[in-house]
Write a protein that holds these residues in place. Structure first.
Motif, PDB file in Angstrom:
ATOM      1  N   ASP A 190      44.711  31.148  33.599  1.00 32.48           N
ATOM      2  CA  ASP A 190      44.041  31.703  34.784  1.00 32.48           C
ATOM      3  C   ASP A 190      43.105  32.836  34.383  1.00 32.48           C
ATOM      4  O   ASP A 190      41.959  32.925  34.855  1.00 32.48           O
ATOM      5  N   THR A 247      33.152  35.327  34.371  1.00 30.76           N
ATOM      6  CA  THR A 247      32.468  36.586  34.078  1.00 30.76           C
ATOM      7  C   THR A 247      31.313  36.361  33.119  1.00 30.76           C
ATOM      8  O   THR A 247      30.239  36.962  33.262  1.00 30.76           O
ATOM      9  N   ARG A 262      38.863  33.273  34.602  1.00 29.52           N
ATOM     10  CA  ARG A 262      38.131  34.401  35.160  1.00 29.52           C
ATOM     11  C   ARG A 262      37.153  34.985  34.144  1.00 29.52           C
ATOM     12  O   ARG A 262      36.029  35.381  34.493  1.00 29.52           O
TER      13      ARG A 262
END
Length: 447
Positions: A423, A431, A427
């Motif tokens: 997870d 980014t 992210r």
């Protein structure tokens, strides 16, 4: 920080993490500037390619969590694509770890976590659900624990010589696959067996009307040295490469040096390799033996500080290439005949360390994207076993086995960590895409 088994599943606190883009940009400072956009493009393709290139990011995350305190020699980047088949010096094909750029001592579970989490990241890309990817991560840890325990029952010498022969691998897992899958696996191994210097000529080189063999031009992925520099600069670089190879020759054992001396250097090119390695200086050198159709390709690859160096005490080798070579020889069941190290000045006159190995010698790897859920589970078991055998060769197996004795929660804890870290990796990948859109980092489209 030393951890209890209950803490094994705990990942880094997202609120206290370093910016992953800052980490990647810091790495770029010591690399070839024109290749950094290529690295960013390759990493940004998917969450899995980001994971492959983000060993430095994960090392910082692991260092921010409690650890077992049980130290061993780590691969440092033990994701599932850094395992594969290759020929031993005795011309036997084995399955083993095959990337050691980040090798250094560290807590044993850091390798296990990076490997297990890679199965979750790759499995999601293949469309597998959470139940399947958790099972795959758990299989890694379960297999690792099983084979560490088995290594304690072996003699020291039997443990050192343990290896996974590919014929044994087919025998073991072939019965678990249907006929078509077994045939596909056998075809893949046969294809790898033929990946050698002779085949590399057709892939990497052009042959002139007079039979002269030279590297082909495919910038920026493969660029002959004559196209990077010209005039006096080309002569200076040629002298530096020659000196680099003389230094490499001097550290070879006498019998390997006698073999190496039967080859003459023909051409040099800069080659882009991998994902995380893009931007480090990597040269490929073509030699030929007594005949022009007797080629040898060596890869002279820059070795920078391990991504683990900022977080754990490491061996202080005078040459980072030596660090890579010594770690590889310790962890790998059989290593390349021409494995060695050297150093030299780069295009700016700065000292750089390198390690040397054959470019291709029966090397092959699993096509992760083609694996089914069942095949991924079998591959997870195989990689877990391989990593355990690598760690066991270091002499740490008794301490690791003691730590894991009775630890039935180990596979579940590693699986929980892996899902949470996947997870986090998603992210981080998002980014990176934001950083590309904003112009904070640059990419280069090679299509």
């Amino acid at each position: 920080m030393t951890m209890a088994m209950d803490d094994l599943a705990t990942g880094p606190n997202p609120a206290n993490r370093a910016d992953p883009i800052d980490i990647l940009l810091a790495q770029a400072q010591s690399r070839v500037a024109e290749l950094i956009p290529v690295r960013h493009a390759r990493m940004s393709a998917t969450p899995f390619t980001f994971y492959r290139g983000a060993a430095a990011v994960m090392s910082a995350d692991l260092a921010a969590t409690a650890h077992s305190g049980v130290m061993t020699q780590l691969c440092g980047d033990a994701h599932l694509s850094n395992f594969g088949v290759f020929n031993t010096p005795e011309r036997r094909m084995i399955f083993d770890l095959n990337d050691f750029d980040e090798t250094a001592p560290g807590p044993f579970e850091w390798d296990v976590k990076r490997l297990a989490a890679s199965f979750v990241v790759a499995g999601r890309q293949n469309g597998f659900g959470e139940k399947a990817t958790r099972k795959h991560a758990r299989e890694v840890a379960k297999s690792y624990r099983k084979w560490i325990a088995a290594s304690v029952q072996q003699s020291t010498m039997d443990c050192w010589y343990a290896r996974i022969d590919t014929q044994e691998m087919i025998t073991e897992i072939g019965s678990m696959l249907d006929t078509s899958r077994e045939e596909r696996a056998v075809r893949g191994l046969r294809k790898a067996q033929h990946r050698n210097s002779v085949r590399s000529v057709s892939k990497l080189c052009t042959i002139g009307d007079d039979g002269t063999v030279r590297f082909r031009s495919d910038p920026p992925l493969l660029v002959p040295v004559s196209e990077i520099f010209n005039g006096p600069h080309a002569d200076v670089l040629a002298d530096r490469v020659d000196q680099r190879l003389r230094d490499y020759r001097s550290m070879l054992p006498d019998h390997i040096r006698a073999l190496f001396d039967q080859f003459a250097m023909v051409d040099v090119a800069r080659k882009v390799v991998g994902v995380g390695s893009v931007g480090t200086r990597c040269w490929v050198v073509l030699f030929h033996g007594a005949r022009n159709d007797d080629p040898l390709f060596l890869q002279v690859k820059e070795a920078q500080r391990s991504v683990l160096d900022d977080f754990i005490p490491t061996q202080q080798y005078p040459n980072q290439g030596q660090r890579v070579v010594e770690g590889q020889r310790l962890l790998q069941a059989a290593s390349d005949l021409f494995l060695g190290w050297t150093s030299g000045l780069d295009e700016n006159g700065e000292k750089r360390d390198f390690y040397v190995r054959q470019l291709r010698d029966g090397k092959g790897s699993v096509v992760i994207e083609a694996l089914t859920e069942e095949e991924m589970k079998l591959y997870a078991r195989l990689c877990g076993r391989t990593l355990a055998q690598a760690h066991a060769r270091t002499g740490s197996r008794l301490d690791i086995a003691d730590y894991l004795a009775g630890a039935k929660a180990f596979p579940d804890a590693i699986a929980d960590f892996s899902l949470a870290y996947a997870d986090l990796n998603e992210r981080d990948h998002a980014t990176m895409l934001d950083a590309i859109r904003s112009g904070r980092i640059e990419t280069r489209d090679l299509v």
